[in-house]
Design a protein around this motif. Structure first.
Motif, PDB file in Angstrom:
ATOM      1  N   GLU A  73       0.843  -1.191   0.000  1.00  0.00           N
ATOM      2  CA  GLU A  73       0.000   0.000   0.000  1.00  0.00           C
ATOM      3  C   GLU A  73       0.882   1.245   0.000  1.00  0.00           C
ATOM      4  O   GLU A  73       1.542   1.560   0.989  1.00  0.00           O
ATOM      5  CB  GLU A  73      -0.924  -0.005   1.221  1.00  0.00           C
ATOM      6  CG  GLU A  73      -1.740   1.245   1.404  1.00  0.00           C
ATOM      7  CD  GLU A  73      -2.443   1.684   0.117  1.00  0.00           C
ATOM      8  OE1 GLU A  73      -2.438   2.904  -0.157  1.00  0.00           O
ATOM      9  OE2 GLU A  73      -2.992   0.826  -0.600  1.00  0.00           O
ATOM     10  N   ASN A  78      -5.411   1.042  -1.780  1.00  0.00           N
ATOM     11  CA  ASN A  78      -6.620   0.475  -1.173  1.00  0.00           C
ATOM     12  C   ASN A  78      -7.605   1.561  -0.746  1.00  0.00           C
ATOM     13  O   ASN A  78      -8.724   1.263  -0.338  1.00  0.00           O
ATOM     14  CB  ASN A  78      -6.278  -0.449   0.003  1.00  0.00           C
ATOM     15  CG  ASN A  78      -5.601   0.266   1.167  1.00  0.00           C
ATOM     16  OD1 ASN A  78      -5.730   1.468   1.355  1.00  0.00           O
ATOM     17  ND2 ASN A  78      -4.858  -0.500   1.973  1.00  0.00           N
ATOM     18  N   GLY A  79      -7.189   2.816  -0.800  1.00  0.00           N
ATOM     19  CA  GLY A  79      -8.099   3.935  -0.565  1.00  0.00           C
ATOM     20  C   GLY A  79      -8.371   4.269   0.894  1.00  0.00           C
ATOM     21  O   GLY A  79      -9.069   5.233   1.180  1.00  0.00           O
ATOM     22  N   ILE A  80      -7.798   3.506   1.833  1.00  0.00           N
ATOM     23  CA  ILE A  80      -8.105   3.737   3.244  1.00  0.00           C
ATOM     24  C   ILE A  80      -7.641   5.117   3.703  1.00  0.00           C
ATOM     25  O   ILE A  80      -8.378   5.872   4.335  1.00  0.00           O
ATOM     26  CB  ILE A  80      -7.469   2.641   4.130  1.00  0.00           C
ATOM     27  CG1 ILE A  80      -8.030   1.262   3.781  1.00  0.00           C
ATOM     28  CG2 ILE A  80      -7.669   2.957   5.613  1.00  0.00           C
ATOM     29  CD1 ILE A  80      -9.432   1.008   4.244  1.00  0.00           C
ATOM     30  N   ILE A 135      -8.300   2.769  -7.454  1.00  0.00           N
ATOM     31  CA  ILE A 135      -8.656   2.383  -6.091  1.00  0.00           C
ATOM     32  C   ILE A 135      -9.193   0.954  -6.116  1.00  0.00           C
ATOM     33  O   ILE A 135     -10.111   0.642  -6.869  1.00  0.00           O
ATOM     34  CB  ILE A 135      -9.693   3.353  -5.496  1.00  0.00           C
ATOM     35  CG1 ILE A 135      -9.093   4.768  -5.405  1.00  0.00           C
ATOM     36  CG2 ILE A 135     -10.166   2.881  -4.124  1.00  0.00           C
ATOM     37  CD1 ILE A 135     -10.062   5.841  -4.961  1.00  0.00           C
ATOM     38  N   LEU A 152     -11.283  -2.033  -4.852  1.00  0.00           N
ATOM     39  CA  LEU A 152     -12.496  -2.226  -4.061  1.00  0.00           C
ATOM     40  C   LEU A 152     -13.253  -3.429  -4.628  1.00  0.00           C
ATOM     41  O   LEU A 152     -13.774  -3.362  -5.737  1.00  0.00           O
ATOM     42  CB  LEU A 152     -13.384  -0.968  -4.112  1.00  0.00           C
ATOM     43  CG  LEU A 152     -14.697  -1.041  -3.328  1.00  0.00           C
ATOM     44  CD1 LEU A 152     -14.437  -1.172  -1.830  1.00  0.00           C
ATOM     45  CD2 LEU A 152     -15.553   0.198  -3.608  1.00  0.00           C
ATOM     46  N   HIS A 210     -14.611   0.464   4.811  1.00  0.00           N
ATOM     47  CA  HIS A 210     -15.361   0.582   3.557  1.00  0.00           C
ATOM     48  C   HIS A 210     -15.781   2.027   3.292  1.00  0.00           C
ATOM     49  O   HIS A 210     -15.652   2.530   2.164  1.00  0.00           O
ATOM     50  CB  HIS A 210     -16.595  -0.326   3.614  1.00  0.00           C
ATOM     51  CG  HIS A 210     -17.374  -0.349   2.343  1.00  0.00           C
ATOM     52  ND1 HIS A 210     -18.455   0.477   2.105  1.00  0.00           N
ATOM     53  CD2 HIS A 210     -17.219  -1.090   1.212  1.00  0.00           C
ATOM     54  CE1 HIS A 210     -18.929   0.223   0.899  1.00  0.00           C
ATOM     55  NE2 HIS A 210     -18.206  -0.717   0.340  1.00  0.00           N
ATOM     56  N   VAL A 220     -12.954   4.149   1.974  1.00  0.00           N
ATOM     57  CA  VAL A 220     -12.653   3.901   0.559  1.00  0.00           C
ATOM     58  C   VAL A 220     -13.653   4.645  -0.331  1.00  0.00           C
ATOM     59  O   VAL A 220     -13.268   5.296  -1.312  1.00  0.00           O
ATOM     60  CB  VAL A 220     -12.659   2.397   0.243  1.00  0.00           C
ATOM     61  CG1 VAL A 220     -12.344   2.160  -1.234  1.00  0.00           C
ATOM     62  CG2 VAL A 220     -11.645   1.660   1.118  1.00  0.00           C
ATOM     63  N   SER A 239     -12.827   8.169  -0.394  1.00  0.00           N
ATOM     64  CA  SER A 239     -11.648   8.433  -1.227  1.00  0.00           C
ATOM     65  C   SER A 239     -12.024   8.521  -2.704  1.00  0.00           C
ATOM     66  O   SER A 239     -11.471   9.341  -3.453  1.00  0.00           O
ATOM     67  CB  SER A 239     -10.587   7.353  -1.012  1.00  0.00           C
ATOM     68  OG  SER A 239     -10.005   7.461   0.268  1.00  0.00           O
TER      69      SER A 239
END
Length: 298
Positions: free
Chosen positions: A41, A69-71, A90, A92, A109, A112, A115
């Motif tokens: 990441e 992963n967009g977290i 991203i 998902l 979730h 994300v 994001s």
């Protein structure tokens, strides 16, 4: 995320910021015009903004992309864009929070989804959303993902489930491109093929009236090896010319031992010349020892 978690690579084995930029410059001066930062990441590196800034300033580089992963992306993205990040993917695999937590073994979730919206708000167009489709897990969500493209400039990219160590690959989990396509076209009958670039890894489609687009990455059932021009430099400095091939050569070690740029170019060139015309096919890949994708990155 495997149940046992991930054994992290010790920091001394990872490429430093200066080594990343040095090696990237070698590739760019040799004709590479697009760099994608993947992982693990990438946003967890404390120096990711500075890495982006230095890479974006390389003469000849046209595109600086990131797969994440967009977290943590939403809060970092404004600065990353200032530092020259031009494209976002991203990852998902589900729109259901409970499934997300099961798959990733963490909450997040909503982060994300935020994001994705943050990237759209900052003008990224399209925002690419990578979805690995797995039978019995998220194949019932395919049309829900397509719906994301209705009002937003999102490119949903459905990826065939690929065999890597640690992901418990089974051909029965594979939902083929053909099957995914028929699921989509059954609901969205006006799905139209777009003109793909010769080196695209995706088959790209547009639905009338939708702001975004839909793509299929068909690595297993209709490989795109003939047009593949991708090379991969891992976080530990190992170099792979094929994602599915077990062969790796270290660029970190000769760099740290004082190899000059010409010597490094010769190592890179020799590896590229060994790149096979195509990968071995899904059943042979499944039997081949390769790093887990979570270690390869992307």
């Amino acid at each position: 995320m495997p149940a046992e978690g991930v054994e992290l690579t010790p920091n001394p084995q990872l490429l430093s910021q200066a080594e990343i930029v040095h090696l990237a410059n070698l590739f760019v001066t040799s004709g590479v015009n697009k760099i994608r930062l993947t992982g693990g990441e990438p946003t967890i590196r404390k120096d990711i903004e500075e890495i982006c800034l230095q890479l974006s300033n390389l003469k000849g580089l046209k595109t600086l992309a990131m797969t994440t992963n967009g977290i943590a992306l939403a809060r970092k993205l404004p600065r990353l864009k200032e530092c020259g990040l031009t494209s976002i993917n991203i990852s998902l695999d589900t729109l259901v929070p409970a499934k997300f937590e099961f798959l990733t073994r963490r909450k997040g979730h909503e982060k994300v989804m935020n994001s994705i919206d943050a990237a759209i708000a900052l003008g990224y167009n399209p925002v690419k959303v990578n979805c690995v489709v797995m039978r019995g897990f998220n194949d019932d969500e395919i049309c829900d993902f397509v719906d994301l493209t209705r009002e937003k400039p999102i490119n949903v990219r459905f990826i065939e489930f690929m065999p890597f160590d640690g992901n418990v690959w089974n051909v029965k989990k594979l939902v083929s491109y053909s099957e995914m396509f028929h699921i989509v076209v059954k609901k969205f009958s006006d799905l139209k093929r777009l003109q793909d670039h010769p080196t695209d890894t995706a088959k790209n489609f547009k639905i009338d009236g939708h702001c975004g687009t839909v793509s299929f990455i068909t690595s297993m059932t209709e490989h795109f090896c003939a047009g593949c021009n991708r090379l991969r430099l891992l976080a530990d400095g190992n170099f792979k010319v094929c994602l599915f091939g077990p062969s790796e050569v270290s660029l970190r070690d000769p760099l740290r031992c004082g190899a000059d740029d010409q010597g490094l170019r010769e190592i890179i060139g020799a590896a590229v010349k060994r790149k096979k015309a195509s990968h071995a096919g899904m059943f042979d890949i499944a039997k081949t020892a390769n790093r887990p994708m979570i270690h390869i990155g992307g």
